[in-house]
Design an enzyme around this catalytic site. Structure first.
Site, PDB file in Angstrom:
ATOM      1  CB  ALA A 289      -0.911  -0.016   1.219  1.00 55.77           C
ATOM      2  CG  ASN A 290       0.139   4.639  -1.980  1.00 58.13           C
ATOM      3  OD1 ASN A 290      -0.618   5.504  -1.566  1.00 58.13           O
ATOM      4  ND2 ASN A 290      -0.070   3.965  -3.101  1.00 58.13           N
ATOM      5  NE  ARG A 291       4.260   6.951   5.069  1.00 61.37           N
ATOM      6  CZ  ARG A 291       4.136   6.291   6.226  1.00 61.37           C
ATOM      7  NH1 ARG A 291       2.992   6.329   6.880  1.00 61.37           N
ATOM      8  NH2 ARG A 291       5.152   5.619   6.700  1.00 61.37           N
TER       9      ARG A 291
ATOM     10  CB  ALA B  64      -1.048   7.344  -4.607  1.00 63.36           C
TER      11      ALA B  64
END
Ligand code: CTP
Ligand code: CA
Length: 225
Positions: A33-35, A99
């Site tokens: 995942a990412n932020r 994103a």
């Protein structure tokens, strides 16, 4: 709050927006995942709906309410996001704020990965995900206005220029993510186009959204003869 100066240019137009991160499964309980919080993309969808557009919001996994008047499609992975975006075409404008995870596991395990007692983790093979923005840029049904975002930590304008060309986008909204932009409520962006670079001051994400939708409305409005 109808302070948007769009002069009705978005009435009856279809605007397609992606937002949030994607999650790429490793096994049934783990993922890459990412932020990304999804806040900027959701604010843009809300602004577009307030301006009278028909809005399709393809959202990765986020904890945000659906903005009023927005058609939301929830997805988890980059490949699901691409399928949902293509299914939503045609669109007058597409704004790709998500994103998207650049890589996914080569094949996600069906069962939870277990430690084997050797002290060595199993290797994790990654493959590149499809580029949704570039796919739209080269699509037979390419939206008339195609906008990407670019999160950078250095050489922001330079990297944004390169993405503009490679993905055949009309604008890249570049932001400096070296601070606490991801998950924060403000954003300082530069709009990179073939015509040059516009720098906006640090603004609440809601105001970035409003200004961007005003700019989209201006770009889509018929030119006077
Ligand atoms: N994007 C996309 N699909 C991907 C990767 C990125 O649609 N698989 C879109 C993003 O939604 C954004 C733009 O491309 O609008 C730029 O994303 P960014 O991550 O900054 O660019 P990348 O091409 O992935 O390059 P890098 O992460 O290596 O800087
Ligand atoms: Ca990326």
């Amino acid at each position: 709050l109808d302070t948007l100066e769009t002069n009705g240019a978005l009435k009856g137009r279809h605007i397609l927006i992606t937002a949030g991160p994607t999650h790429e499964p490793i096994d049934p309980v783990r993922y890459i995942a990412n932020r990304s919080s999804g806040k900027q993309g959701f604010a843009i969808a809300a602004a577009a709906a307030r301006a009278g557009a028909r809005v399709t919001l393809v959202a990765g996994p986020v904890h945000l309410p659906t903005p009023a008047g927005v058609d939301r499609v929830d997805v988890e992975t980059a490949r699901e996001m691409l399928a949902a975006v293509e299914a939503a075409l045609p669109a007058d404008a597409a704004i790709m704020v998500a994103a998207v995870a650049d890589w996914r596991t080569a094949d996600a395990a069906d069962q939870k990965l277990k430690k084997d007692g050797s002290g060595q983790p199993a290797p994790l093979a990654l493959v590149e995900n499809p580029d949704i923005l570039a796919t739209l840029g080269h699509h037979a049904q390419r939206p008339a206005l195609l906008v990407g975002f670019a999160a950078e930590t250095q050489k922001i304008a330079e990297h944004a220029q390169a993405k503009l060309a490679k993905k055949r986008a009309d604008w890249i909204v570049a932001n400096d993510v070296s601070g606490d932009v991801m998950g924060g409520d403000a954003n300082a962006v530069q709009i990179v186009t073939a015509a040059g670079i516009e720098s906006w001051p640090s603004l609440p994400k809601r105001e970035v959204a409003d200004k961007l939708i005003e700019k989209v409305a201006h770009a889509l409005s018929p030119r006077p003869d």
